[in-house]
Design an enzyme around this catalytic site. Structure first.
Site, PDB file in Angstrom:
ATOM      1  N   CYS A   4      30.982  39.929  45.515  1.00  0.00           N
ATOM      2  CA  CYS A   4      32.596  39.912  45.256  1.00  0.00           C
ATOM      3  C   CYS A   4      33.423  39.605  46.364  1.00  0.00           C
ATOM      4  CB  CYS A   4      32.978  40.944  44.724  1.00  0.00           C
ATOM      5  SG  CYS A   4      32.663  42.548  45.529  1.00  0.00           S
ATOM      6  N   HIS A  12      40.197  43.146  45.461  1.00  0.00           N
ATOM      7  CA  HIS A  12      39.930  42.932  46.925  1.00  0.00           C
ATOM      8  C   HIS A  12      40.973  42.256  47.409  1.00  0.00           C
ATOM      9  CE1 HIS A  12      36.578  45.296  46.082  1.00  0.00           C
ATOM     10  NE2 HIS A  12      35.700  44.391  45.969  1.00  0.00           N
TER      11      HIS A  12
END
Length: 333
Positions: free
Chosen positions: A141, A248
């Site tokens: 990710c 994130h």
């Protein structure tokens, strides 16, 4: 799946007889960077959910799904299988699925660095899909979101060196990580993390390696080189878990091979598919987790020269790690 997968770019009908979801934890409500698949119905095509707890019926938004046991015979008539059940399941069953003529899109780390398996971010290296042998790997990710701006920079200026500093949400650690933050605010001891994550930051994602890096940091370095086809690119990384539920954020310092003007950098980013520029310091405009939450694009801002080094650049990159960092990227593949 926000758009129906019923036609290609030329308007030809797509024949997806089945989509196979091998994700136990997402069906039961858990979230994890390797266990994410949002099993939504696709234009009337069949979606099977095959996991260990067979026989249990889960009520989804469109219908009830009866879970079937995953076996070597599960892939008959299946064209595409989305694997998100962890490395051991992928290592065992992905080759079996591929041998049945199924294309596996795998979200675990099991196949990412295998030289025979393409590692794909569709906006960056879609051509690599063509040489798959039945398995396509979905990158980590934190790697996925960095690839869009770095691809734009590498194509135009060339990249000499990359320094990653990440600020990764607890959803990347699964349901237990989410609960540690939720409960930690109430003073409850953590169950997933070694220390409280509430009101804290942990410079520790995945296991520590003998060289002092974590496995997460190693993933970012190795995967970046593979996706950008730059085996000699100098890269270092520090990955940190922060008390944010989802999305994130990354501070990326880049040293380019050619001199540049900031206007050229902005233009390169604005031309990059899937990348949204949010950079207006005078009006406090910059990407944040709350900006990216539940959306598919990657956002970039705080674009400025690093005046401490020749041809240096600082950027700030944010994305939803469950969507573009996992599920969206797999569906795009």
């Amino acid at each position: 799946l926000d758009e129906p997968l019923n036609t290609d770019a030329e308007g030809n009908e797509l024949c997806i007889s089945d989509i196979l979801c091998t994700d136990k934890d997402e069906v039961t409500g858990n979230m994890d960077k390797e266990e994410y698949t949002d099993c939504e119905k696709v234009d009337g095509n069949k979606i099977d959910v095959l996991v260990n707890n067979a026989g249990i019926v889960y009520d989804r938004s469109f219908e009830e799904i009866t879970v079937e046991e995953l076996t070597k015979d599960s892939f008959k008539g299946v064209d595409i299988a989305l694997f998100s059940a962890g490395g051991s399941i992928s290592e065992k069953f992905a080759p079996i699925a591929a041998s049945k003529g199924c294309v596996v899109i795998d979200n675990s780390s099991a196949w990412r660095m295998n030289p025979e398996v393409p590692l794909v971010v569709p906006e960056v290296n879609p051509e690599d899909i063509k040489w798959n042998k039945g398995i396509i790997a979905n990158p980590n990710c934190s790697t996925i979101q960095a690839m869009l701006p770095l691809k734009a920079l590498n194509d135009k200026f060339g990249i000499e060196r990359v320094v990653y500093s990440t600020y990764q949400s607890v959803s990347g650690a699964g349901q237990k990580g989410w609960e540690d933050l939720e409960n930690g605010v109430k003073g409850i001891a953590p169950q997933k993390f070694p220390y409280p994550i509430a009101f804290n930051c942990l410079p520790h994602i995945d296991v520590f390696l003998p060289n002092g890096y974590t496995k997460e940091e190693e993933k970012m370095m190795f995967e970046t080189r593979k996706i950008l086809e730059a085996p000699d690119m100098k890269i270092t990384a520090t990955t940190v878990r922060v008390p944010v539920f989802s999305c994130h954020s990354e501070s990326i310092n880049v040293q380019l091979k050619k001199p540049f003007e900031l206007s050229e950098v902005f233009a390169a980013f604005e031309e990059m598919e899937g990348l949204i520029v949010m950079d207006d310091p005078a009006n406090n405009v910059y990407p944040m987790p709350c900006t990216a939450y539940d959306t598919d694009p990657v956002y970039v801002g705080r674009i400025r020269k690093d005046e401490s080094v020749d041809s240096g650049l600082n950027i700030w990159v944010v994305a939803d790690n469950i969507r573009k960092g996992a599920a969206t990227n797999a569906v795009q593949i």
